[in-house]
Design an enzyme around this catalytic site. Structure first.
Site, mmCIF file in Angstrom:
data_model
loop_
_atom_site.group_PDB
_atom_site.id
_atom_site.type_symbol
_atom_site.label_atom_id
_atom_site.label_comp_id
_atom_site.label_asym_id
_atom_site.label_seq_id
_atom_site.Cartn_x
_atom_site.Cartn_y
_atom_site.Cartn_z
ATOM 1 N N HIS A 101 0.816 -1.205 0.399
ATOM 2 C CA HIS A 101 0.156 0.061 0.005
ATOM 3 C C HIS A 101 0.913 1.271 0.017
ATOM 4 O O HIS A 101 1.941 1.266 0.454
ATOM 5 C CB HIS A 101 -0.851 -0.098 1.112
ATOM 6 C CG HIS A 101 -0.214 -0.330 2.461
ATOM 7 N ND1 HIS A 101 0.081 -1.451 2.762
ATOM 8 C CD2 HIS A 101 0.347 0.708 3.245
ATOM 9 C CE1 HIS A 101 0.905 -1.241 4.086
ATOM 10 N NE2 HIS A 101 0.858 0.129 4.411
ATOM 11 N N HIS A 103 0.721 5.179 1.197
ATOM 12 C CA HIS A 103 0.253 6.342 1.846
ATOM 13 C C HIS A 103 0.372 7.475 1.296
ATOM 14 O O HIS A 103 1.295 8.053 0.589
ATOM 15 C CB HIS A 103 0.997 6.514 3.191
ATOM 16 C CG HIS A 103 1.024 5.310 4.113
ATOM 17 N ND1 HIS A 103 0.082 5.296 5.244
ATOM 18 C CD2 HIS A 103 1.536 4.253 4.233
ATOM 19 C CE1 HIS A 103 0.454 4.375 5.818
ATOM 20 N NE2 HIS A 103 1.501 3.530 5.272
HETATM 21 P P1 5GP Z 1 1.611 0.303 7.367
HETATM 22 O O1 5GP Z 1 1.512 -0.926 7.342
HETATM 23 O O2 5GP Z 1 2.622 1.114 6.090
HETATM 24 O O3 5GP Z 1 2.707 0.674 8.476
HETATM 25 O O4 5GP Z 1 0.514 1.170 7.760
HETATM 26 C C1 5GP Z 1 -0.667 0.607 7.755
HETATM 27 C C2 5GP Z 1 -1.777 1.702 7.819
HETATM 28 O O5 5GP Z 1 -2.867 0.816 7.733
HETATM 29 C C3 5GP Z 1 -1.781 2.245 9.175
HETATM 30 O O6 5GP Z 1 -1.645 3.663 9.016
HETATM 31 C C4 5GP Z 1 -2.946 1.997 9.703
HETATM 32 O O7 5GP Z 1 -3.690 2.924 10.353
HETATM 33 C C5 5GP Z 1 -4.064 1.487 8.455
HETATM 34 N N1 5GP Z 1 -4.879 0.731 8.845
HETATM 35 C C6 5GP Z 1 -4.844 -0.414 9.623
HETATM 36 N N2 5GP Z 1 -5.990 -1.094 9.550
HETATM 37 C C7 5GP Z 1 -6.941 -0.335 8.892
HETATM 38 C C8 5GP Z 1 -8.308 -0.384 8.589
HETATM 39 O O8 5GP Z 1 -9.100 -1.682 8.961
HETATM 40 N N3 5GP Z 1 -8.984 0.215 7.877
HETATM 41 C C9 5GP Z 1 -8.272 1.379 7.484
HETATM 42 N N4 5GP Z 1 -8.967 2.313 6.788
HETATM 43 N N5 5GP Z 1 -6.886 1.572 7.744
HETATM 44 C C10 5GP Z 1 -6.371 0.962 8.579
#
Ligand code: 5GP
Ligand code: ZN
Length: 143
Positions: A101, A103
């Site tokens: 993903h 951001h």
């Molecule tokens: P990373 O894996 O790059 O650290 O970030 C994962 C991102 O996914 C985080 O910013 C977190 O807030 C977001 N996130 C995790 N679970 C959910 C969810 O169920 N719904 C949404 N909309 N965002 C999520």
């Protein structure tokens, strides 16, 4: 691969909800549930690829196209001054959800986000050495 436990697969296939801002057959984009700024979105391929480098080229192209469209829209809506595209790949890089993903993070002047940037100087010779080795690997990858 069993991806039934993957939260982004579940959002992509509609099993769980999200505040979606874009969706087509390949990509979905939605607001991050725990934002670091208003309008913080995630752009996610519908296919389960653990990291960005594992996405096929067509998915990468679409992710990039959607990410900048989402960035333009989020800036317009929030009145932000700029944005970061950020992609954590691997646990060491801070990746928590093991489904690729990007951001999209709207930024305001002096908002203080990511202020720490721990840069340093290379010792003599290392920059040329690294460039040469990486250049060869990139060529092998893209040839
Ligand atoms: P990373 O894996 O790059 O650290 O970030 C994962 C991102 O996914 C985080 O910013 C977190 O807030 C977001 N996130 C995790 N679970 C959910 C969810 O169920 N719904 C949404 N909309 N965002 C999520
Ligand atoms: Zn997944």
């Amino acid at each position: 691969m069993d991806t039934s436990g993957c939260i982004f697969c579940r959002i992509a296939n509609g099993q769980i909800g999200a505040a979606k801002v874009f969706e087509d057959k390949d990509v979905v984009a939605f607001l991050d549930i725990a934002p670091v700024s208003d309008g913080h979105c995630l752009v996610v391929p519908k296919g389960h690829y653990p990291t960005l480098d594992q996405c096929p080229p067509e998915a990468l192209a679409r992710i990039g196209q959607v990410a900048v469209a989402v960035a333009r829209a989020a800036i317009a809506v929030t009145g932000a001054d700029g944005y970061n595209l950020l992609c954590n790949n691997g646990r060491a890089a801070g990746q928590v959800i093991a489904h690729a993903h990007v951001h999209v993070i709207p930024r305001r002047l002096n908002d203080g986000l990511f202020d720490k940037w721990p840069s340093y100087q290379y010792p003599a010779g290392l920059i040329e050495q690294l460039a040469g080795k990486i250049r060869q690997k990139v060529k092998d990858d893209l040839d």
